[in-house]
Design an enzyme around this catalytic site. Structure first.
Site, PDB file in Angstrom:
ATOM      1  N   TYR A  61     -45.371  58.378  88.913  1.00 42.52           N
ATOM      2  CA  TYR A  61     -44.643  57.546  87.953  1.00 42.52           C
ATOM      3  C   TYR A  61     -45.047  56.081  88.095  1.00 42.52           C
ATOM      4  CZ  TYR A  61     -41.584  61.518  86.842  1.00 42.52           C
ATOM      5  OH  TYR A  61     -41.091  62.733  86.427  1.00 42.52           O
ATOM      6  N   ASN A 165     -41.872  73.016  86.100  1.00 46.55           N
ATOM      7  CA  ASN A 165     -42.733  73.642  85.083  1.00 46.55           C
ATOM      8  C   ASN A 165     -43.334  74.973  85.532  1.00 46.55           C
ATOM      9  OD1 ASN A 165     -42.659  71.221  83.244  1.00 46.55           O
ATOM     10  ND2 ASN A 165     -43.681  70.284  85.003  1.00 46.55           N
TER      11      ASN A 165
END
Length: 325
Positions: A61, A165
């Site tokens: 990030y 995911n």
């Protein structure tokens, strides 16, 4: 805000998670500025005031700056670390054009261990409450991942583990090769991204061919007591204030319905969108990605909103844009 006991170690997490992807400035090598630290402080204050005690990071990030600026907040707020739950993710390696390397995924033991050391250093903390593997690595050796998990747990650097995911099959394979229970799966789920629902609805339907959400994943997480976290929960503001002049009729109709329900229930559009996710019996824990204090506050009211079955289905069908089969 109520707390969710998300694992057997007794972590009592808030029903919402604050996603830290918006902290640290831009996704480049520019240095952290005082304004970025100020933004992080303001966001954290709004989060804590809203009853949220869980923070979601990833080593990528803003190229690591999100963790660095959060680490600065922790340094300037003594005692805060002991009051919150911090999770971060690793496994994505960005491309290097000069070296001719594309963005790729890496679940090798060495990379996971090095990644955690980097995360802890940037955050300025001694342990992570939860480490998530970010995106499935096709070259994953589950034994190697299991060894990394064992070493991280034994060293005290990570207390619990999860994934992001991943399908049910991928989680089963990984769980078979580690004694550390997978306690979280973070998936893209929202009122706009509804494949997680359509997968179940479209069983024995031709429409199933068009759905990419892995069948059985939701059910596996429910059966194995794996906390489902939803990223992209607010759908980038699609139903709560974003300009939708060029969007589809179904988006416009759904945004209008969200606004109508918000007015009827004397709450915010953000709260309606999140409450819709939380109404599902899987006990979804939304991750909110906005760093805007006002939107954080608007989102937090979701824990006070309960949608009826009819309201929930009306939103679902409106987002689909077509009737249920």
């Amino acid at each position: 805000m109520r707390k969710l006991p998300i694992n057997e170690n007794g972590l009592n997490a808030s029903e919402l998670v604050f996603g830290c992807m918006g902290l640290g400035g831009s996704w480049d090598s520019q240095p952290i500025e005082p304004e970025h630290v100020k933004q992080a402080h303001e966001a954290v204050e709004a989060v804590l005031a809203s009853g949220i005690n869980m923070f979601d990071h990833a080593d990528i990030y803003t190229l690591g700056k999100a963790e660095k600026v959060f680490g600065q907040v922790l340094k300037e707020k003594p005692g805060l670390r002991d009051e919150i739950i911090i999770q971060s993710k690793c496994g994505i390696r960005f491309g290097n054009q000069e070296a001719g390397l594309p963005t790729r995924y890496d679940f090798s033991k060495e990379y996971i261990l090095d990644s955690v050391d980097g995360i802890l250093s940037r955050l300025g903390i001694e342990h992570l409450d939860i480490l998530l593997l970010h995106r499935p690595d096709p070259l994953m050796d589950p034994n190697e991942v299991g060894e990394a998990f064992h070493q991280l747990k034994a060293s005290g650097k990570v207390r619990s583990f999860g994934v992001s995911n991943m399908s049910a099959g991928q989680m089963r394979l990984l769980q078979k090769h580690t004694d550390e229970k997978i306690i979280v799966n973070q998936l893209e789920m929202s009122l706009h991204k509804i494949g997680w629902l359509d997968t179940g609805v479209h069983v024995n339907q031709e429409a199933a061919r068009q759905n990419t959400f892995p069948e059985g994943t939701l059910e596996y997480c429910q059966m194995e007591n794996i906390q489902i976290q939803s990223w992209g929960s607010l759908a980038k503001g699609l139903y709560s204030g974003k300009n939708i002049d060029k969007e589809s009729t179904s988006v416009k109709n759904t945004a209008a319905l969200v606004q109508k329900l918000a007015e009827e229930k004397q709450t915010t559009p953000e709260a309606i969108v999140l409450a819709w996710l939380m109404r599902h019996p899987a006990g979804i824990q939304p991750v909110i990605g906005t760093a805007n204090p006002e939107r954080i506050k608007a989102s937090a009211d979701a824990v006070n909103v309960t949608l009826t079955r009819d309201e929930w289905y009306t939103l679902y069908v409106s987002s689909r844009g077509v009737n249920l089969p």
